[in-house]
Scaffold this active site. Structure first.
Site, PDB file in Angstrom:
ATOM      1  N   HIS A   1       0.815  -1.213   0.000  1.00 21.14           N
ATOM      2  CA  HIS A   1       0.000   0.000   0.000  1.00 21.14           C
ATOM      3  C   HIS A   1       0.847   1.261   0.000  1.00 21.14           C
ATOM      4  CE1 HIS A   1      -3.731  -2.200   0.818  1.00 21.14           C
ATOM      5  NE2 HIS A   1      -3.074  -2.892   1.739  1.00 21.14           N
TER       6      HIS A   1
ATOM      7  N   CYS B   1       5.519 -30.153 -10.341  1.00 22.59           N
ATOM      8  CA  CYS B   1       4.176 -29.566 -10.347  1.00 22.59           C
ATOM      9  C   CYS B   1       3.995 -28.839 -11.674  1.00 22.59           C
ATOM     10  CB  CYS B   1       4.021 -28.603  -9.169  1.00 22.59           C
ATOM     11  SG  CYS B   1       2.516 -27.603  -9.210  1.00 22.59           S
TER      12      CYS B   1
END
Length: 474
Positions: free
Chosen positions: A61, A410
């Site tokens: 932020h 994966c």
């Protein structure tokens, strides 16, 4: 280097004990590691960042909408600059995508100039008001009815898991003792603090309470009733990578008293997030998703980005944020007790973490802790699990030096044997398959381990570190 998960804790007296190994606690431990102190970092879980930190919305932020003049506004603003630089230095995935605060009705549109003024008071001077046409040029797939937006170019997306792990890794390598599976049951005071834990006593002259959802409970054990933590559940939906082209910015609603509301945001892993909800609960363990919560998210998502809700869902998750009755962080020094509370750290804690750490160490110094001279920490370089830079399976140089980086295990997330091996042998290794997933993304793709789960588990079981198997610390 000391990481322990079982057995008796060290019996000697520590200078500082930090309770809570989330992103804030690990940042504080890392900052303390810059000094010649004996520091212990303890956590009830079997891994770092295993509470609120792992379920963060993963936004770095600017603090444009913080309460001007608040401690949170100051630390978020300072922390953003610190963490952006640290991420670049340490290999933490980060992407400066910017944000649009989208107005959907007249009241929200009228609020945008006030928010732009608030941003200026918070040191954020590059916001820009967009009319409806400019808003749709910036985000063509927005739903119908957007009246305008406030553009906040400085907002970024980041990997919260790698951030916490980087702090912990650097702290441990610099001499901090990390003690996991170590729930604090009580604290007694005298010449020093003695923490009674599930693994025996731990003694320290100074104590830092960074216990997140449980910070108020520890604070009360030391005689204070300054705040109460209400667990605020945020449910989120993670959409498949095929949805990534639908959105260019972080899409924010006009904030309310309950938080920043439901957003749509790309992730550094190539997915798209929708969420979070904001549900105040009584149970600090209620991290399950609910049908009602997911229905709310889909309804809001269909208005914000209609095409998104028709995309494939990769995962659902929920996290609990430490909401309090106060607008600001509850960071309080008790010099007479040699104690600092770090409470009420909401979702902005990831952004503010390095600034919070520097602030807390300053409070400890002011309370009488002799820090001694600062020393530079050896730099750390974290494995890349973001999509913006080449992954190991794409790097011919790595594969030529070690073929295991070319052996994909994966396939959804393209994670190799070499990456899994490195994670299991790291300074702070995973104690579970979920911990391994956060470090490598293995089992984190669209099949959620259906295809690779057995192979990943076999590697995990075969190559677990001595400490995870019950031996001495790494």
């Amino acid at each position: 280097m000391t990481v322990t998960t079982r057995g008796a804790l060290p019996g000697d007296l520590h200078d500082v004990a930090v309770v809570g190994a989330g992103v804030v606690g690990t940042a504080i431990a890392r900052e303390l590691a810059r000094y010649g102190l004996r520091t212990a970092l303890v956590d009830a879980s079997d891994d770092v960042g295993n509470g609120t930190s792992k379920a963060n919305t993963a936004i770095l932020h600017t603090g444009f909408d913080a309460v001007p003049g608040s401690l949170e506004a100051r630390l978020v603003r300072e922390g953003q600059h610190r963490l952006a630089a640290y991420a670049a230095e340490s290999g933490i995935p980060i992407e400066p995508v910017g944000a649009l605060l989208v107005a959907w009705d007249g009241e929200q549109l009228a609020a945008l100039p006030r928010l732009a003024g608030k941003a200026v008071r918070n040191g954020c001077h590059d916001t820009r008001l967009l009319d409806a046409a400019a808003t749709y040029r910036s985000e063509p797939r927005l739903g119908p009815g957007a009246l305008g937006a406030l553009e906040v170019p400085g907002e970024s997306i980041i990997c919260p898991w790698t951030t916490t792990l980087a702090y912990a890794t650097q702290a441990v390598r610099a001499g901090v003792g990390l003690h996991l599976n170590c729930r604090v049951r009580s604290v007694s005071e005298g010449a020093y603090h003695e923490l009674s834990t599930g693994r025996g006593p731990l003694r320290a002259r100074y104590l830092v309470n960074a216990a997140g959802l449980h910070a108020d409970e520890l604070d009360r054990r030391l005689g204070h009733d300054d705040f109460t933590v209400t667990p605020r559940r945020g449910q989120l939906i993670v959409y498949d990578k095929l949805a990534r082209t639908l959105v260019r910015h972080i899409l924010l609603p006009v904030p309310t008293a309950f938080g920043k509301g439901v957003l749509v945001a790309p992730t550094v892993y190539g997915n798209v997030l929708l969420g979070p909800t904001a549900e105040d609960l009584d149970d600090k363990r209620a991290t399950g998703s609910t049908a009602q919560g997911l229905d709310v998210l889909r309804a809001k998502g269909r208005r914000i980005l209609p095409d998104l809700v028709d995309e494939e869902v990769t995962a659902l998750y929920a996290g609990l944020r430490a909401a309090t009755e106060h607008e600001d962080y509850r960071i309080q020094s008790r010099p007479g007790q040699r104690y600092v509370t770090v409470g009420g750290i909401r979702s902005t804690g990831l952004t503010a973490s390095m600034a919070i750490a520097a602030y807390v160490v300053g409070l400890l110094r002011d309370a009488g802790l002799d820090l001694g001279p600062a020393r530079p920490l050896d730099p750390v370089r974290m494995p890349n699990i973001g999509e913006a830079s080449p992954r190991p399976y794409q790097r011919a140089d790595l594969i030529a030096a070690d073929p295991e980086y070319g052996t994909v295990v994966c396939h959804c997330e393209r994670v190799t044997r070499g990456e899994i091996r490195d994670a299991l042998a790291a300074t702070v290794p995973p104690a579970s398959l979920d911990g391994l997933r956060r470090r490598t993304r293995a089992r984190g793709g669209r099949c959620q381990g259906f295809f690779c789960g057995a192979a990943v588990r076999a590697l995990f079981d075969a190559r677990r570190t001595p400490d995870a198997a019950g031996g001495a610390a790494r």
